[in-house]
Design an enzyme around this catalytic site. Structure first.
Site, PDB file in Angstrom:
ATOM      1  N   GLY A   1       2.382  -6.200   4.994  1.00 33.21           N
ATOM      2  CA  GLY A   1       1.824  -4.866   4.839  1.00 33.21           C
ATOM      3  C   GLY A   1       0.372  -4.928   4.413  1.00 33.21           C
ATOM      4  N   ASP A   2      -0.361  -3.858   4.656  1.00 32.28           N
ATOM      5  CA  ASP A   2      -1.713  -3.757   4.133  1.00 32.28           C
ATOM      6  C   ASP A   2      -1.636  -3.275   2.684  1.00 32.28           C
ATOM      7  OD1 ASP A   2      -4.464  -3.850   4.022  1.00 32.28           O
ATOM      8  OD2 ASP A   2      -4.769  -2.734   5.872  1.00 32.28           O
ATOM      9  N   ALA A   3      -2.758  -3.317   1.996  1.00 38.48           N
ATOM     10  CA  ALA A   3      -2.783  -3.053   0.556  1.00 38.48           C
ATOM     11  C   ALA A   3      -2.198  -1.678   0.226  1.00 38.48           C
ATOM     12  CB  ALA A   3      -4.210  -3.152   0.031  1.00 38.48           C
TER      13      ALA A   3
END
Length: 717
Positions: free
Chosen positions: A249-251
């Site tokens: 996942g992205d941040a």
């Protein structure tokens, strides 16, 4: 999977499995060690070889199973030696250069213990308002696909366990570059055909190149946030393409499912993300939840085991079980001569000459002016650079050091953002006293990258006024444009003698700019994104689809027509066609535009086969385009031969042109060479509920830019 992974998985507790599926941002050393003892599987770089070894030692020697850590970092265009931004690398039209720069970054990063980078960005970006265009390879799916694969190979090499390799991540899957209005984190309403024909191909190219991980995008696609998009994450990426790596996942992208409005709370968001196919959550959300919220009854145990296997397999491929530590005495902390030489050459190679009346290269003037904020600024590194990256100097200092014989006047004129024009008068006075004025303008690095969308793409502050004022003196004026995105240059481009886009060029950017000014290097890049005439044109990609009413003339609505109103402007010719009433046709400078100091002539293109079978292996070469190129100049130079395709009649509307091949060649003065470009069957394919090559006529357009191509016909049967 290996016996080691099977054994570890059979012995892991549920909590240890969940720990392997999280990466946590940089906590302080004590907190990080505590998280690792609890089973955390990945972290961001501490950041040094010694600190990385200390944390790995906790994982390997102080936990029950001794599983080493994945150590991630945003190594985007360099670790210590900062290369030009990826958009500049794309402008070089040189996959081998992209591979070499990624390999340099991997070598420096791995020496300090980094094993995982969140790069390359595979988003196709057609809206320069989006700040993250600096991080990608531009507007064309085919060029982006080639360069993404090259960057993956550069990071990962042939053996991930090698001391000069790190795991790459293709991001942001998918459609992030199509966000509405060019606003970061925004949604995109994309058809299946738009996904398949434009946005998915670079990610598939990354998978084919063996990319170790793929990052989910912040955006939603047709109403479904990507962190919860099972169709794309699992059915397309994992099942259809056979991707066996890690989806990260992205941040805080999982937590964002709550404000997206598709998850009730964080626990619901985590469950949806893992069910959709996510393997590693970035931010540590699962570790913050009550165990009951993510117990085996709430998460599918088979899905969790699959995710853990993927993480462990990546660690095994990196050789971390055998060698979790790095030699701190071998950590690369500063650039060496070879790395500086490489990034300096890359910065020049990706620079694009927009136009030139012969004022460049500078003909050894005895006296010249440097003005504009980039005359003295050292802000050349661009977006996504860590604080420990090697800094750049200034163009003024570099030119003084290289040419002490020159009388160089330096006037800032204006700064980047200030509304004041107090320094313009001094710059104008100086311009009247010199043989040539070099105006160095652009966007500071902070105005590009993540969370840096802009609604106005003109030069910020009073920089345009500075250009016009200096040019009005009559002194030949050269503009050096330092930027992280295409800008609107219509307000001044016709008033200057020459203009060259040098992008954010990295650690050695000032040296490369001086090389270009003095003629020691060629600005031999080509635009990877079109430069619009106006923000109102955006998006204005070269590969727009055919329309039923294509325009043949541009709009001419000007101030002289205001008194007649919109019902009777003077441009009634060709009025009922697809255009703007108040703009010429097309962008200011199209994708592929550019030239060097050398001039080239092209012969008539030829093909090895004018007819080829429509069916057969995708990668089979079905025809080869050849053209003779001659360097007409008295200096060595690079030519970039480009091949575009037009599908004359198709079952669905097609782009008016699309890039299908290119070749860069260096020729000495007066030298001729035949440039041949092989075209596989797949470049003739279109998406219509599946990829296929349709029988019928095609045109291949061959030349150095879109405006100068020659057409040759081929046919699929």
């Amino acid at each position: 999977m290996s016996a080691r992974i099977d054994d570890l998985l059979s012995r892991m507790t549920w909590a240890e499995k969940i720990g392997q599926l999280s990466i946590v941002f940089r906590p302080d050393p004590d907190d990080a060690a505590a998280l690792v003892r609890k089973g955390l599987g990945s972290t961001f770089w501490p950041p040094s070889a010694d600190a990385t070894n200390a944390l790995q030692r906790v994982a390997v020697e102080q936990t029950r199973l001794g599983i080493p850590l994945l150590v991630g970092l945003d190594v985007i265009h360099g670790q210590r030696t900062i290369a030009p931004i990826p958009l500049s690398q794309a402008a070089a039209f040189d996959p081998e250069l992209v591979r070499a720069l990624a390999h340099l970054a991997a070598t420096e990063a791995r020496s300090g213990g980094v094993t995982w980078t969140f790069s390359p960005m595979a988003d196709v970006s057609r809206d320069p308002r989006w700040g993250r265009v600096s991080e990608g390879f531009g507007e064309d799916p085919w060029l982006t696909s080639l360069l993404v694969a090259a960057m993956v190979r550069g990071y990962q090499g042939d053996d991930l366990s090698a001391p000069d390799a790190i795991a790459a991540t293709a991001k942001h899957f998918v459609g992030y570059g199509a966000g509405e209005g060019g606003r970061d984190y925004n949604g995109a309403d994309l058809s299946e055909r738009a996904l398949r024909a434009v946005h998915l191909p670079p990610f598939e190219a990354a998978v084919r190149a063996g990319v170790a991980s793929v990052m989910a995008a912040f955006t939603s696609v047709s109403g479904i946030p990507m962190h919860a998009h099972r169709h794309l994450l699992t059915e397309v990426l994992k099942q259809e393409w056979g991707f066996d790596g890690v989806i990260v996942g992205d941040a805080e992208g999982v937590a964002n499912l709550v404000p997206h409005g598709v998850a009730e709370d964080l626990a619901d968001a985590v469950r949806q993300a893992y069910a959709a196919g996510l393997d590693v959550e970035m931010g540590g959300s699962p570790l913050s939840l009550d165990a009951a919220e993510i117990a085996p009854g709430r998460l599918d145990p088979a899905r969790v085991d699959d995710a853990v296997r993927r993480v462990l397999a990546t660690k095994e491929a990196l050789g971390l079980f055998e060698n979790p530590y790095v030699d701190p005495t071998a950590e690369i902390t500063t650039p060496d001569a070879a790395s500086r030489t490489l990034v300096r050459a890359a910065a020049a190679r990706g620079s694009v000459l927009l136009h030139n009346d012969g004022s460049l290269p500078l003909a050894a003037p005895r006296r010249l002016l440097l003005t504009g904020p980039y005359a003295t600024s050292t802000d050349h590194l661009g977006a996504w650079v860590q604080y420990f990256g090697a800094r750049a100097g200034s163009v003024a200092d570099e030119l003084r050091d290289r040419r002490p014989d020159l009388d160089i006047l330096v006037e800032e004129g204006v700064d980047f953002l200030s509304p004041t024009d107090a320094g313009i008068a001094a710059a104008v006075r100086a311009a009247r006293e010199v043989a040539v004025a070099v105006v160095l303008v652009g966007e500071p690095s902070a105005l590009s990258g993540e969370a840096a969308s802009r609604s106005d793409l003109r030069l910020p502050g009073r920089q345009e006024e500075l250009i016009r004022a200096v040019a009005a003196t009559g002194t030949p004026t050269v503009v050096v444009l330092v930027t992280g995105r295409p800008l609107v240059v219509a307000g001044w481009i016709d008033e200057v003698a020459a203009a060259v886009v040098v992008w954010h060029g990295g650690t050695e950017a000032p040296a490369a700019i001086v090389d270009l000014l003095l003629g020691d290097a060629e600005p031999s890049g080509r635009l990877p994104m079109s430069f619009p005439r106006s923000v109102g044109q955006i998006p204005i990609p070269y590969a727009h689809e055919n329309t039923g009413r294509p325009a043949s003339t541009g709009g001419t609505l000007t101030a002289e027509h205001h008194d007649v109103g919109l019902h009777g402007p003077g441009n009634v010719q060709d009025k009922y066609s697809s255009k703007y009433l108040d703009l010429p046709l097309g962008p200011q400078f199209s994708f592929g535009h550019g030239s060097g100091y050398a001039r080239f002539s092209h012969g008539a293109p030829e093909v090895s086969a004018s007819v080829f079978p429509a069916e057969g292996p995708d990668d089979e070469t079905v025809t080869t385009v050849s053209i003779e190129v001659t360097n007409l100049a008295d200096r060595r130079g690079d030519e970039v031969v480009q091949v575009y395709l037009r599908d004359v009649v198709a079952s669905v509307t097609q782009p008016v042109r699309r890039l299908v091949g290119f070749a860069r060649r260096t020729l000495d003065a007066g030298e001729s060479a035949t440039v041949s470009i092989a075209l596989p069957r797949e470049v003739f394919a279109l998406w219509a509920e599946g990829w296929r090559v349709e029988s019928g006529a095609f045109e291949l357009h061959v030349g150095s830019t879109l405006a100068t191509t020659q057409a040759i016909a081929v046919e699929a049967r």
